[in-house]
Write an enzyme that holds these catalytic residues in place. Structure first.
Site, PDB file in Angstrom:
ATOM      1  N   SER A 277       3.002   4.656 -11.250  1.00 26.11           N
ATOM      2  CA  SER A 277       4.030   5.242 -10.155  1.00 26.11           C
ATOM      3  C   SER A 277       4.307   6.780 -10.534  1.00 26.11           C
ATOM      4  O   SER A 277       3.534   7.505 -10.737  1.00 26.11           O
ATOM      5  CB  SER A 277       5.316   4.353  -9.895  1.00 26.11           C
ATOM      6  OG  SER A 277       6.070   4.899  -9.030  1.00 26.11           O
ATOM      7  N   ASP A 380       1.528   0.727   1.097  1.00 26.13           N
ATOM      8  CA  ASP A 380       2.384   1.765  -0.044  1.00 26.13           C
ATOM      9  C   ASP A 380       2.183   3.086   0.951  1.00 26.13           C
ATOM     10  O   ASP A 380       1.197   3.817   1.211  1.00 26.13           O
ATOM     11  CB  ASP A 380       1.801   1.954  -1.274  1.00 26.13           C
ATOM     12  CG  ASP A 380       2.304   2.764  -2.102  1.00 26.13           C
ATOM     13  OD1 ASP A 380       3.421   3.612  -1.843  1.00 26.13           O
ATOM     14  OD2 ASP A 380       1.871   3.072  -3.328  1.00 26.13           O
ATOM     15  N   HIS A 410       3.335  -1.171  -3.266  1.00 26.12           N
ATOM     16  CA  HIS A 410       3.500  -0.062  -4.485  1.00 26.12           C
ATOM     17  C   HIS A 410       4.150  -0.991  -5.804  1.00 26.12           C
ATOM     18  O   HIS A 410       4.982  -1.995  -5.731  1.00 26.12           O
ATOM     19  CB  HIS A 410       4.776   0.766  -4.075  1.00 26.12           C
ATOM     20  CG  HIS A 410       4.674   1.959  -5.231  1.00 26.12           C
ATOM     21  ND1 HIS A 410       4.084   2.912  -5.027  1.00 26.12           N
ATOM     22  CD2 HIS A 410       5.639   2.056  -6.073  1.00 26.12           C
ATOM     23  CE1 HIS A 410       4.258   3.720  -5.917  1.00 26.12           C
ATOM     24  NE2 HIS A 410       5.194   3.496  -6.622  1.00 26.12           N
TER      25      HIS A 410
END
Length: 448
Positions: A277, A380, A410
């Site tokens: 991320s 996502d 995600h």
């Protein structure tokens, strides 16, 4: 579609996370925090380090910067206890190579050239030679390398996720993920505990990532210095004592200590960056700086990077940002709040270099970037921009495949509630298969 359990957990997660973000926006910053920084939150469940081999991996925490809270956790797999690999001419095994399956699950799409074959290493070792497990309370009770068990392993520098404002390198979820990667990939994982926002805004987290790469290079030089000083530098038959070696190193370089696990087992000429991320944004920044520095980072060489659902953003919305803005766990509204906490007010822009990898004045040129594997999830909202970045790399002949996972959200391979799913396990295995191509020793490498 994601399961009902995932949907329910997503609702609960978003409620708590948005509440925490709002509280941090409204809470005045503590100046003492600004100077030193924090790397974990009180609400974070953390896992204690254990320098003995537990479940095949030993871990230790090191605070590497006296001026900030920057720290690392080292994950050393038990395979490091195997005898050192014998170097020699490249040979191919007589038996047919083992080819790993692409995945345990059906994957939606893959983009770019993706060679997923890799040699299987079935060597196992249960010996604990080198362990110092003395009962003396004042003695170190963990693994201590000895000259007989110095197998060299590649280094994987890992940056956790959490939207800049949460997460830690020693959280239970990150500890589980790094242990999994260390064992599967047969690498030393160095998980970075960078400073969090809003106590430390941009570029603190990016500078911390680069600082760890500098620290690794310094460790390699310290190890070489220690080795040469202890090998008869005074003349034939004379050697420095351990105390003398340490004093000479401190006098010449500063108050630095050789990290024994890395000195004995780390091969910094095979360094891979892995970011999760927002950690993927840091990894990409560190990769760019390593490219710009060239040989200045020697002996550290970044040979590849893995970007897992990078936290990229931009002012012009993509199709996934329009369709999936209110998706599971990290929706767009929540992530925009995180960016406001991370970026200084005078730099607040969706096209900030920290968030948009395709801005026009980016340097160095994309064609100089290392091979890059990008992981994206079907559900996502950030997926399209990550795919676009990968496509831009491929357009300038950088090896940059994309793996997109069906029905995934995600951080599907890193969230604590999803870590043990077949999808998360498959993702870790796919990463390992791809990375193996770039960290295999060339003189012992099987043909792919």
């Amino acid at each position: 579609m994601p399961s009902l359990a995932v949907k329910l957990n997503s609702v609960f997660f978003k409620f708590l996370f948005k509440q925490r973000l709002q509280n941090r926006i409204q809470t005045p910053l503590n100046e003492s925090h600004n100077q030193y920084g924090i790397t974990t939150r009180p609400e974070e469940s953390v896992s204690a380090s254990n320098p003995s081999f537990t479940d095949g991996v030993a871990t230790k925490d090191i605070h590497i910067d006296p001026f900030t809270a920057l720290s690392i956790r080292i994950f050393l797999p038990e395979s490091s206890l195997s005898p050192p690999e014998q170097t020699g001419p490249k040979t191919k095994p007589k038996s047919s190579q083992q080819v790993y399956p692409i995945s345990l699950i059906q994957r939606r799409k893959s983009y770019g050239l993706l060679n997923m074959e890799a040699p299987r290493n079935d060597m196992r070792r249960s010996s604990f030679e080198g362990l110092d497990l003395r009962s003396d309370n004042n003695a170190y009770q963990g693994y201590a390398p000895s000259p007989q068990n110095c197998k060299k392993l590649p280094i994987m520098l890992q940056f956790h996720g959490g939207g800049w404002v949460s997460g830690s390198n020693d959280s239970v979820a990150n500890d589980f993920f790094c242990r999994r990667i260390a064992k599967l990939c047969d690498v030393i994982v160095v998980a970075v505990g960078y400073r969090l926002a809003p106590e430390n805004k941009y570029p603190a987290a990016f500078e911390d990532g680069l600082k760890v790469l500098h620290w690794l290079g310094k460790q390699a030089n310290l190890a070489e210095c220690s080795k040469s000083m202890g090998s008869g530098a005074r003349g034939v038959g004379a050697e420095f004592t351990k105390a003398e070696v340490q004093r000479h190193i401190v006098d010449a370089i500063g108050a630095s200590v050789v990290e024994p696990w890395l000195a004995a087992h780390g091969d910094l000429s095979r360094c891979v960056l892995l970011g999760v991320s927002c950690g993927a944004n840091i990894a990409d920044y560190v990769a760019r700086k390593a490219v710009e520095a060239g040989k200045l980072f020697d002996p550290v060489k970044v040979v590849a990077q893995v970007l897992m659902y990078p936290f990229f953003i931009g002012s012009v919305p993509t199709e996934s940002e329009k369709k999936l803005a209110n998706t599971y766990f990290y929706d767009k509204e929540m992530c925009t709040l995180a960016w406001k906490l991370f970026l200084p007010e005078e730099e607040l822009s969706l096209d900030h270099p920290a968030g948009n990898p395709l801005i026009l004045d980016r340097s160095p040129p994309l064609k100089l970037m290392p091979p890059t594997l990008t992981i994206v999830a079907e559900h996502d909202w950030m997926r399209d921009r990550a795919i676009a970045y990968s496509e831009a790399l491929r357009n300038v002949n950088v090896v940059a495949p994309v793996l997109e996972y069906k029905d995934a959200v995600h951080e599907f391979a890193n969230l604590d509630i999803l870590l043990k799913t077949p999808q998360a396990q498959a993702c870790a295995e796919d990463i390992v298969i791809w990375v193996k191509k770039y960290i295999s020793r060339r003189d012992n490498e099987f043909s792919y």
